[in-house]
Design a protein around this motif. Structure first.
Motif, mmCIF file in Angstrom:
data_model
loop_
_atom_site.group_PDB
_atom_site.id
_atom_site.type_symbol
_atom_site.label_atom_id
_atom_site.label_comp_id
_atom_site.label_asym_id
_atom_site.label_seq_id
_atom_site.Cartn_x
_atom_site.Cartn_y
_atom_site.Cartn_z
ATOM 1 N N UNK A 170 0.732 -1.170 0.017
ATOM 2 C CA UNK A 170 0.083 -0.049 0.019
ATOM 3 C C UNK A 170 0.784 1.116 -0.072
ATOM 4 N N UNK A 174 0.780 4.356 -2.774
ATOM 5 C CA UNK A 174 0.350 5.599 -2.577
ATOM 6 C C UNK A 174 0.483 5.804 -1.087
ATOM 7 N N UNK A 176 0.352 8.736 0.656
ATOM 8 C CA UNK A 176 -0.797 9.278 1.250
ATOM 9 C C UNK A 176 -2.039 8.575 1.737
ATOM 10 N N UNK A 177 -2.598 7.644 0.544
ATOM 11 C CA UNK A 177 -3.825 6.820 0.868
ATOM 12 C C UNK A 177 -3.491 5.733 1.777
ATOM 13 N N UNK A 178 -2.049 5.342 1.869
ATOM 14 C CA UNK A 178 -1.725 4.310 2.886
ATOM 15 C C UNK A 178 -1.718 4.930 4.455
ATOM 16 N N UNK A 179 -1.498 6.107 4.444
ATOM 17 C CA UNK A 179 -1.367 6.832 5.770
ATOM 18 C C UNK A 179 -2.958 6.574 6.378
ATOM 19 N N UNK A 180 -3.790 7.207 5.483
ATOM 20 C CA UNK A 180 -5.482 7.494 5.866
ATOM 21 C C UNK A 180 -5.998 6.221 5.899
ATOM 22 N N UNK A 181 -5.573 5.032 5.618
ATOM 23 C CA UNK A 181 -6.164 3.811 6.019
ATOM 24 C C UNK A 181 -5.595 3.179 7.496
ATOM 25 N N UNK A 182 -4.746 4.050 7.976
ATOM 26 C CA UNK A 182 -4.340 3.673 9.026
ATOM 27 C C UNK A 182 -2.839 3.000 9.274
ATOM 28 N N UNK A 183 -2.077 3.138 8.212
ATOM 29 C CA UNK A 183 -0.715 2.581 8.119
ATOM 30 C C UNK A 183 0.288 3.729 8.526
ATOM 31 N N UNK A 184 1.233 3.147 9.356
ATOM 32 C CA UNK A 184 2.159 4.042 10.278
ATOM 33 C C UNK A 184 3.302 4.004 8.945
ATOM 34 N N UNK B 73 -2.023 8.436 10.330
ATOM 35 C CA UNK B 73 -2.461 6.890 10.489
ATOM 36 C C UNK B 73 -3.076 7.125 11.914
ATOM 37 N N UNK B 76 -6.684 8.272 11.743
ATOM 38 C CA UNK B 76 -7.280 7.327 10.728
ATOM 39 C C UNK B 76 -7.933 6.129 11.607
ATOM 40 N N UNK B 84 -10.244 10.524 -1.657
ATOM 41 C CA UNK B 84 -9.783 11.594 -2.325
ATOM 42 C C UNK B 84 -10.682 11.787 -3.530
ATOM 43 N N UNK B 90 -4.704 1.213 -4.344
ATOM 44 C CA UNK B 90 -3.546 0.683 -4.423
ATOM 45 C C UNK B 90 -3.638 -0.440 -5.805
ATOM 46 N N UNK B 93 -3.035 -4.382 -6.253
ATOM 47 C CA UNK B 93 -3.999 -5.259 -5.348
ATOM 48 C C UNK B 93 -5.484 -5.347 -6.187
ATOM 49 N N UNK B 105 -5.688 -2.166 8.781
ATOM 50 C CA UNK B 105 -4.819 -1.269 9.577
ATOM 51 C C UNK B 105 -5.658 -0.058 10.332
ATOM 52 N N UNK B 157 -12.752 0.613 7.786
ATOM 53 C CA UNK B 157 -11.938 1.137 8.903
ATOM 54 C C UNK B 157 -13.026 1.219 10.085
#
Lengths: 289, 265
Positions: A170, A174, A176-184, B73, B76, B84, B90, B93, B105, B157
């Protein structure tokens, strides 16, 4: 005929070395967009760890591989989190300069600690091989090819079947998109770099079995990894395998090309690289972004 | 107590003031609309709330704690989902794996294993109407489906607040109706929503209240119908002369051509 067969075997075995060295480099480049110029230095650190364990404690080089992996993992995590993360969003040139500097520091430290002397790891079985008719398969080369495939399998599994692998993919796709699904983000960056370094360490652990180790011996590995990734393509484990094996084959066949001296081997390999790029800019199996 | 409170938030990019002292609050269960001309700072505002940007001044409170300056994160995982304007799936996937990343996550209650996350992804794909296409690679999805996937990934989420950045832009009227149904359905499940829209029909159709931004400043806030009839809003969209000539009866919906979808009512 049998000579050609022997060359093909040796080419594949050399390709195995390239695959093992390039896997981590490819991961870091593909996900973090960092061309890690210290990659070869990581390989050599792995080589020295194995050498120390072998020469001081008599540990078999193959048994030292997990130690190589752990030490380089920790080093990679720390370097990324503490240093490289600061310039991760900067243009490519910044990470280029930074990893170039890290490379210099590592090489200098290795010179201080180990001196520029040539070192090698020579267990009893080095030099022996499996004879099949007129073709000989050296055990160590075979083992390195096997370990390269094992590393590739582990990387594929981590990327496609685990939670952290989903996070790495992820982030690669992307940030930014990764952060917004909660990825550190910073944790995933550091983990990715650490996995890349650990793979370099394992690849390096077996270097000393086939060539001598010096602090400056790492740079060719960075260059080779670069060539393998360009040849195979970014973004897939299978692409690194294809690129590595092909690059090994070309080099060995070029070394023995009729009518040409051995000195043309690298020239031939890079000429093939250029030709492949002309027709497939994304590499053999790579994906265009 | 407001669920989300934005107090005096400002954001500058170099010499440009993108947001100046923006204040508003959103109550639990609301669908809150943010409108304004292009460049008014709408997306910047969502980026500040979701933590992609640091704010220069002001405070953002979520469920009575400050989330100002927290990394994206963490925000979130506190239950704020975000989509967006230009969809960002992604690419490596499948549809199902994309949605699963949200569950993997982003859930506040803690860690899910990959298998549980995939199962939860199926639930949200069902909700947004993508269940039949769950094994597609994302590049095979049409634009409306990609927008659905954005929403699904955020919904996975289990957010209590969803920030939707122009999910309707680029959709045709039939697709907009479907998307509106989806928004209402998600909202009925107890998810508060803040949505940026250019399509006025959406604002009037679903929003409980709306805030108008102009040059990064809040212009007016209130019931959507009243807001859209306000002369200051008409002026912001169409210029001062039009506002004087047209008066309060000229709805900006008639001439809203931005964002590729400003359909009148």
């Amino acid at each position: 005929m049998s000579q050609l067969l022997q060359q093909l075997v040796l080419g594949l075995l050399l390709g195995g070395v390239y695959v093992s060295v390039a896997l981590g480099f490819s991961l870091v480049w593909g996900i973090l967009n960092i061309v890690n110029l210290a990659h070869g230095a990581f390989v050599i650190i792995g080589a020295y760890i194995t050498w120390v364990l072998f020469s001081r404690l008599g540990v078999d080089p193959f048994l030292s591989l997990p130690v190589d992996a752990l030490v380089l993992f920790a080093l990679g995590y720390g370097l990324q989190r503490g240093l490289i993360n600061r310039v991760i969003r900067a243009p490519l040139l910044f990470t280029f300069l930074l990893t170039f500097g890290i490379n210099l520091v590592i090489v200098s430290l290795l010179l201080l600690i180990f001196s520029p002397d040539f070192r090698s790891v020579t267990p009893r079985y080095s030099g022996s091989g499996l004879s099949l008719g007129s073709v000989t398969i050296p055990y160590i080369g075979l083992a390195r090819l096997g370990i390269a495939m094992l590393l590739a399998l582990v990387l594929w599994f981590v990327l496609n079947r685990t939670r952290i692998g989903a996070g790495i993919q992820a982030v690669g796709a992307d940030r930014d998109a990764a952060q917004l699904v909660g990825i550190d983000l910073r944790h995933v960056y550091a983990l990715t770099f650490a996995i890349g370094a650990a793979f370099a360490g394992v690849a390096g652990g077996l270097i000393g079995l086939q060539q001598s180790i010096t602090p400056t011996a790492g740079d060719p590995f960075t260059l080779q990894s670069f060539a393998v990734v360009i040849l195979g393509g970014l973004g897939r484990v299978s692409a690194t395998i294809a690129g590595g094996l092909l690059f090994g084959l070309i080099q060995v066949l070029g070394l023995n090309a009729p009518g040409l001296g051995a000195g043309y081997s690298n020239a031939i390999a890079f000429a093939v690289l250029v030709v492949v790029l002309a027709f497939r800019p994304q590499g053999l199996l790579g994906r265009l972004a | 107590m407001s669920q989300l409170a934005v107090r005096g938030v400002s954001k500058r990019f170099g010499g440009v003031a993108a947001l100046t002292e923006v204040t508003f609050s959103v109550e639990p269960g609301e669908i809150f609309g943010i409108i304004g001309p292009n460049g008014a700072g709408k997306t910047t505002l969502l980026n500040c709330i979701s933590g992609l940007y640091d704010t220069d001044a002001g405070e953002i409170r979520w469920e009575d704690r400050s989330i100002t300056g927290l990394p994206a994160h963490r925000i979130a995982r506190l239950g704020i989902g975000r989509t967006f304007q230009i969809v960002r799936p992604f690419g490596s996937m499948t549809v199902r794996e994309n949605a699963a990343t949200g569950a993997l996550f982003g859930q506040p209650s803690g860690r899910l294993q990959p298998r549980q996350a995939l199962a939860y992804a199926d639930t949200v794909l069902d909700l947004v109407g993508l269940a039949a296409k769950r094994d597609y690679p994302v590049r095979r999805l049409t634009v409306p489906d990609r927008k659905r996937l954005e929403v699904a990934r955020a919904l996975a989420m289990r957010p209590r607040l969803l920030l939707l950045d122009e999910v309707m832009a680029g959709l045709n009227p039939v697709e907009i109706e479907q998307a509106l149904d989806m928004v209402r359905q998600v909202n009925r499940q107890g998810v508060t929503m803040v949505l940026i829209e250019h399509v006025m029909r959406v604002i009037v159709g679903v929003c409980t209240r709306a805030l108008v931004l102009n040059f990064g400043r809040p212009l007016i806030e209130g019931k959507p119908e009243a807001v859209l009839r306000d002369p200051r809003v008409i002026e912001a969209y169409l210029g001062e002369r039009y506002a004087r000539q047209g008066g309060p009866d000229a709805s900006p919906t008639q001439a809203d051509g931005e964002g590729g979808g400003g359909a009148g009512q």
